[in-house]
Design a protein around this motif. Structure first.
Motif, PDB file in Angstrom:
ATOM      1  N   LYS A  79      -2.130   2.074   7.317  1.00  5.61           N
ATOM      2  CA  LYS A  79      -1.140   3.142   7.437  1.00  5.61           C
ATOM      3  C   LYS A  79      -0.251   3.223   6.200  1.00  5.61           C
ATOM      4  N   GLN A  80       0.153   2.077   5.682  1.00  5.91           N
ATOM      5  CA  GLN A  80       0.994   2.078   4.484  1.00  5.91           C
ATOM      6  C   GLN A  80       0.232   2.597   3.271  1.00  5.91           C
ATOM      7  N   ARG A  81      -1.029   2.233   3.156  1.00  6.23           N
ATOM      8  CA  ARG A  81      -1.829   2.732   2.020  1.00  6.23           C
ATOM      9  C   ARG A  81      -2.042   4.238   2.143  1.00  6.23           C
ATOM     10  N   ASP A  82      -2.239   4.702   3.360  1.00 11.20           N
ATOM     11  CA  ASP A  82      -2.367   6.160   3.557  1.00 11.20           C
ATOM     12  C   ASP A  82      -1.067   6.862   3.172  1.00 11.20           C
ATOM     13  N   ASP A 113      -7.851   6.343  -4.756  1.00  9.74           N
ATOM     14  CA  ASP A 113      -8.064   4.894  -4.704  1.00  9.74           C
ATOM     15  C   ASP A 113      -7.069   4.174  -3.799  1.00  9.74           C
ATOM     16  N   ALA A 114      -5.958   4.818  -3.482  1.00 11.71           N
ATOM     17  CA  ALA A 114      -4.880   4.130  -2.775  1.00 11.71           C
ATOM     18  C   ALA A 114      -5.273   3.528  -1.425  1.00 11.71           C
ATOM     19  N   PRO A 115      -6.129   4.168  -0.620  1.00 12.35           N
ATOM     20  CA  PRO A 115      -6.446   3.562   0.689  1.00 12.35           C
ATOM     21  C   PRO A 115      -7.280   2.289   0.589  1.00 12.35           C
ATOM     22  N   VAL A 152       6.915   4.203  -2.171  1.00  8.28           N
ATOM     23  CA  VAL A 152       5.462   4.395  -2.267  1.00  8.28           C
ATOM     24  C   VAL A 152       4.784   4.172  -0.923  1.00  8.28           C
ATOM     25  N   TYR A 153       5.121   3.078  -0.240  1.00  6.46           N
ATOM     26  CA  TYR A 153       4.355   2.669   0.934  1.00  6.46           C
ATOM     27  C   TYR A 153       5.020   2.988   2.273  1.00  6.46           C
TER      28      TYR A 153
END
Length: 317
Positions: free
Chosen positions: A295-298, A112-114, A197-198
């Motif tokens: 990019k941060q979510r990836d 779910d993160a992206p 995390v990010y």
């Protein structure tokens, strides 16, 4: 970061820890300052709370758990092998029966993160971890009851002194007399979690976090009062366990009840306050996550997957 303080509730993970320092996340919730909670919290915090190295933290968890407990209770030579055997049994049980489940949760979070998330989505993680809490606690009941019954008055005084020192440290870190210094410390803690995390945050994202902390309804005085209540409960339980004439089942019920109470609201008003804070945390974290770049979510998704892989490395063959 203290429970209730504006927090990163990234899908599945919150709060940070370092090897040897455990924290219960808002979705799991805490820092471990109570003796009956230490083993449980050290396990949950070490690899479900933003640790930079799950392998390092979990790989040393048994040694760290022993060190932590002994530092507070100062076990005798006769108690030492019993306590170490209980720690070994708990981690063996966890590796055999629980790691796969936790790794799967992390992978779901990574999936779910992206994507953008809602506050409702994030808040569904809180009961996910609370449901697992009772399983963890149940495995602690027998050893806590048995070992707690053996603590001498001198050891109980040692526990009380260590708890008081932990509370003093918490005041230093969260209740600075200067309100601006207190705000800066809270922002620094949250930025560290977010970076874990990010990855690196930009200026606008950092400003959003700073403003979120400033608006937060989290009250460190109330958190301090809850910690003090937990300490009183812990000490009362340990003293009760040491009383002669109790059966094994009576001691286990005392231990079970105390373990389940720790970290829980001490009153209806505190429960309502905590529910409001959780809802606010979920809203804040959802908005922060949605401000992150692809990019941060990836980066977050890969970090979650890496934690899952690291955990699975501890599953026995």
């Amino acid at each position: 970061m203290e429970m209730g303080e504006t927090a990163i509730i990234k899908p599945g993970l919150t709060r940070s820890c370092r090897p040897g320092i455990s924290a219960t996340a808002a979705a799991v919730t805490p820092c471990a300052i109570r003796l009956l909670r230490w083993v449980f919290a050290s396990v949950l915090g070490l690899w479900l709370a933003g640790c930079s190295s799950v392998q390092l933290a979990y790989g040393n968890a048994q040694t760290l758990t022993w060190w932590w407990l002994d530092r507070h209770a100062d076990f005798t030579a006769e108690q030492k092998p019993q306590v170490q055997a209980a720690i070994d049994r708990w981690y063996d049980w966890h590796r055999r029966t629980q790691i796969q489940d936790l790794a799967q949760l992390l992978e779901l979070a990574a999936r779910d993160a992206p994507n953008e998330v809602t506050a409702t989505q994030l808040c569904t993680w809180i009961p996910q971890f609370e449901q697992r809490r009772s399983r963890y606690v149940e495995q602690l009941v027998a050893p806590v009851a048995e070992i707690g019954a053996q603590l001498s008055p001198q050891q109980l005084r040692q526990v009380e002194a260590r708890l008081a020192k932990t509370l003093q440290d918490w005041r230093r870190d969260h209740l600075q007399p200067d309100l601006e210094e207190r705000h800066e410390a809270a922002v620094s803690r949250l930025l560290e979690r977010a970076d874990t995390v990010y990855g690196r945050l930009d200026r606008a994202q950092k400003d959003f976090i700073g403003e979120g902390v400033r608006r937060s309804a989290w009250d460190p005085e109330r958190s301090l009062a809850e910690r003090q209540a937990d300490q009183r409960d812990t000490l009362a339980t340990l003293k009760a366990l040491a009383q002669p004439g109790l059966s094994a089942s009576q001691r286990q019920e005392l231990a079970r009840s105390s373990l389940l109470r720790l970290g829980q609201p001490s009153s209806d008003s505190q429960r309502r306050y905590r529910e409001q804070l959780y809802a606010a945390q979920c809203r804040f974290t959802a908005e922060l996550h949605n401000r992150m770049t692809p990019k941060q979510r990836d980066h977050a998704a890969e970090r979650l997957r890496s934690w899952a892989r690291d955990l699975r490395g501890f599953v026995p063959d």
